[in-house]
Write a protein that holds these residues in place. Structure first.
Motif, PDB file in Angstrom:
ATOM      1  N   GLY A 120      28.604  32.211  49.885  1.00 23.56           N
ATOM      2  CA  GLY A 120      29.423  33.337  50.321  1.00 23.56           C
ATOM      3  C   GLY A 120      30.138  34.007  49.175  1.00 23.56           C
ATOM      4  O   GLY A 120      30.347  35.229  49.198  1.00 23.56           O
ATOM      5  N   LEU A 121      30.496  33.238  48.154  1.00 26.53           N
ATOM      6  CA  LEU A 121      31.133  33.822  46.979  1.00 26.53           C
ATOM      7  C   LEU A 121      30.167  34.775  46.273  1.00 26.53           C
ATOM      8  O   LEU A 121      30.545  35.870  45.849  1.00 26.53           O
ATOM      9  N   LEU A 122      28.903  34.373  46.169  1.00 27.94           N
ATOM     10  CA  LEU A 122      27.873  35.236  45.581  1.00 27.94           C
ATOM     11  C   LEU A 122      27.638  36.469  46.449  1.00 27.94           C
ATOM     12  O   LEU A 122      27.510  37.594  45.946  1.00 27.94           O
TER      13      LEU A 122
ATOM     14  N   TRP B 170      33.977  33.187  56.477  1.00 32.71           N
ATOM     15  CA  TRP B 170      33.726  32.405  55.262  1.00 32.71           C
ATOM     16  C   TRP B 170      34.795  31.339  55.056  1.00 32.71           C
ATOM     17  O   TRP B 170      34.493  30.207  54.659  1.00 32.71           O
ATOM     18  N   SER B 171      36.021  31.669  55.351  1.00 34.25           N
ATOM     19  CA  SER B 171      37.125  30.745  55.086  1.00 34.25           C
ATOM     20  C   SER B 171      37.096  29.522  55.986  1.00 34.25           C
ATOM     21  O   SER B 171      37.803  28.541  55.726  1.00 34.25           O
ATOM     22  N   GLU B 172      36.293  29.545  57.059  1.00 32.84           N
ATOM     23  CA  GLU B 172      36.233  28.426  57.999  1.00 32.84           C
ATOM     24  C   GLU B 172      34.873  27.728  57.968  1.00 32.84           C
ATOM     25  O   GLU B 172      34.543  26.964  58.874  1.00 32.84           O
ATOM     26  N   GLN B 173      34.072  27.974  56.932  1.00 30.75           N
ATOM     27  CA  GLN B 173      32.737  27.398  56.847  1.00 30.75           C
ATOM     28  C   GLN B 173      32.715  26.160  55.952  1.00 30.75           C
ATOM     29  O   GLN B 173      33.676  25.850  55.255  1.00 30.75           O
ATOM     30  N   GLY B 174      31.568  25.466  55.953  1.00 32.64           N
ATOM     31  CA  GLY B 174      31.368  24.321  55.086  1.00 32.64           C
ATOM     32  C   GLY B 174      31.215  24.761  53.642  1.00 32.64           C
ATOM     33  O   GLY B 174      31.009  25.942  53.339  1.00 32.64           O
TER      34      GLY B 174
ATOM     35  N   GLY C 239      38.517  27.147  46.348  1.00 34.54           N
ATOM     36  CA  GLY C 239      39.679  26.634  47.069  1.00 34.54           C
ATOM     37  C   GLY C 239      40.829  27.624  47.137  1.00 34.54           C
ATOM     38  O   GLY C 239      41.308  27.950  48.238  1.00 34.54           O
ATOM     39  N   PRO C 240      41.296  28.147  45.997  1.00 31.24           N
ATOM     40  CA  PRO C 240      42.373  29.145  46.052  1.00 31.24           C
ATOM     41  C   PRO C 240      41.987  30.407  46.819  1.00 31.24           C
ATOM     42  O   PRO C 240      42.821  30.985  47.521  1.00 31.24           O
ATOM     43  N   ALA C 241      40.727  30.840  46.678  1.00 30.05           N
ATOM     44  CA  ALA C 241      40.288  32.032  47.409  1.00 30.05           C
ATOM     45  C   ALA C 241      40.319  31.783  48.914  1.00 30.05           C
ATOM     46  O   ALA C 241      40.737  32.647  49.694  1.00 30.05           O
ATOM     47  N   GLN C 242      39.896  30.600  49.316  1.00 30.85           N
ATOM     48  CA  GLN C 242      39.919  30.259  50.737  1.00 30.85           C
ATOM     49  C   GLN C 242      41.338  30.249  51.277  1.00 30.85           C
ATOM     50  O   GLN C 242      41.613  30.804  52.354  1.00 30.85           O
ATOM     51  N   ARG C 243      42.255  29.650  50.532  1.00 30.95           N
ATOM     52  CA  ARG C 243      43.653  29.605  50.978  1.00 30.95           C
ATOM     53  C   ARG C 243      44.267  31.002  51.019  1.00 30.95           C
ATOM     54  O   ARG C 243      45.060  31.312  51.917  1.00 30.95           O
ATOM     55  N   ALA C 244      43.884  31.854  50.067  1.00 31.03           N
ATOM     56  CA  ALA C 244      44.408  33.220  50.049  1.00 31.03           C
ATOM     57  C   ALA C 244      43.941  34.007  51.264  1.00 31.03           C
ATOM     58  O   ALA C 244      44.724  34.744  51.884  1.00 31.03           O
ATOM     59  N   VAL C 245      42.669  33.853  51.621  1.00 31.30           N
ATOM     60  CA  VAL C 245      42.140  34.544  52.801  1.00 31.30           C
ATOM     61  C   VAL C 245      42.839  34.057  54.059  1.00 31.30           C
ATOM     62  O   VAL C 245      43.255  34.853  54.919  1.00 31.30           O
ATOM     63  N   GLN C 246      42.993  32.747  54.198  1.00 31.54           N
ATOM     64  CA  GLN C 246      43.631  32.206  55.391  1.00 31.54           C
ATOM     65  C   GLN C 246      45.095  32.635  55.491  1.00 31.54           C
ATOM     66  O   GLN C 246      45.600  32.872  56.588  1.00 31.54           O
TER      67      GLN C 246
END
Length: 293
Positions: A110-112, A99-103, A21-28
């Motif tokens: 994607g993290l792996l 990755w940030s917009e995927q399920g 979650g935090p990684a996704q928000r950081a990318v966005q």
């Protein structure tokens, strides 16, 4: 258990969701300008950009591995490694944007995938440093280790693309299920003005949802599943995006030109399948173009 089975299990595990979650928000947040996001998604290309860019580091590093086995050609191998390192950065940025917009399943794998690529990139940078300092043997060891990890990471990326359909057009999959017959969408007067509405097209065993928009006497009809992640376009809206009337997905905001279905705003990169329209005794008929009559 096969590698694919192991990857499917990883995609089902919620172990690292607190970090995702935090990684996704950081990318966005880092990719906040919409124009930059659209560039990295490949919206302008009509195809995801990430698989195009990754060909350069993959091809460069594979070729470098072959050249390193031939002593006179090792200087060329160093050039190829440097090329791969340079292009790996924009390739990683485009992958992160997608990755940030995927399920959630795709984001878990994607993290792996990202971790493997980061390790491989670090090994190749270390290889370049070692070669520059005259330690060619260490440089080759590091580069072959990087190639091994990059290959494994590529397998993860392939599973995300093919088994999990990240980057594939979900609209095209739905379109293939439509019959070749003309579809009766009902009387023109029954269609609401200026907003998408749901109609159904006959498929093999189930009906295919369609998104239909009426503007006066003009009607545009699209496969109802968004090409990005199958969002319900018939629950979306019609908006002006960059001066063009577009059908906007309610899930992630992808915008498709009403004229031809081309993406005008991401995260969608693939076009939206559009049906041809004809009027028959006041009723609207639709069919995918190119089907045999």
């Amino acid at each position: 258990m096969s590698l694919m089975g192991i990857l499917d299990r990883v995609a089902d595990k919620a172990t690292f969701d607190k970090a995702i979650g935090p990684a996704q928000r950081a990318v966005q947040a880092a990719l906040k300008p919409q124009a930059l996001k659209d560039l990295l998604h490949g919206t302008w290309l009509g195809h995801p950009l990430h698989p195009v860019l990754v060909q350069v580091p993959v091809g460069s590093w594979t070729s470098a591995g072959l050249l390193d086995a031939i002593p006179p050609l090792r200087p060329a191998a160093t050039v190829l490694i440097g090329t791969g390192v340079a292009v790996a950065v924009p390739a990683a940025m485009s992958g992160a944007a997608d990755w940030s917009e995927q399920g959630i399943g795709v984001r878990r794998l994607g993290l792996l995938h990202a971790a493997g690529n980061t390790v491989a990139l670090g090994l190749y940078v270390g290889s370049l440093v070692a070669r520059a300092r005259g330690r060619g043997g260490l440089g080759r060891v590091l580069s072959y280790a990087g190639l091994g990890i990059a290959t494994g990471s590529a397998a993860v990326g392939g599973h995300m693309s093919y088994a999990q359909s990240s980057g594939a057009s979900h609209a095209a999959t739905a379109a293939r299920a439509l019959s070749s017959d003309w579809i009766d969408l009902g009387p023109l007067d029954d269609l609401p003005e200026g907003r998408p509405t749901l109609r159904a097209g006959k498929g093999g065993s189930v009906d295919v949802p369609l998104a239909v928009i009426r503007r006066g006497t003009r009607v545009d009809a699209f496969v109802g599943a968004c090409s990005h992640l199958s969002g319900p376009l018939y629950e979306g809206s019609v908006e002006q995006v960059r001066g063009t009337d577009c059908l906007v997905c309610p899930w992630h905001g992808s915008a498709f030109d009403l004229e031809d279905g081309q993406p005008r705003r991401g995260p969608a990169a693939n076009p939206q399948d559009k049906l041809e329209i004809r009027m028959q005794a006041g009723r609207v008929m639709a069919r995918l173009p190119g089907r045999d009559r």
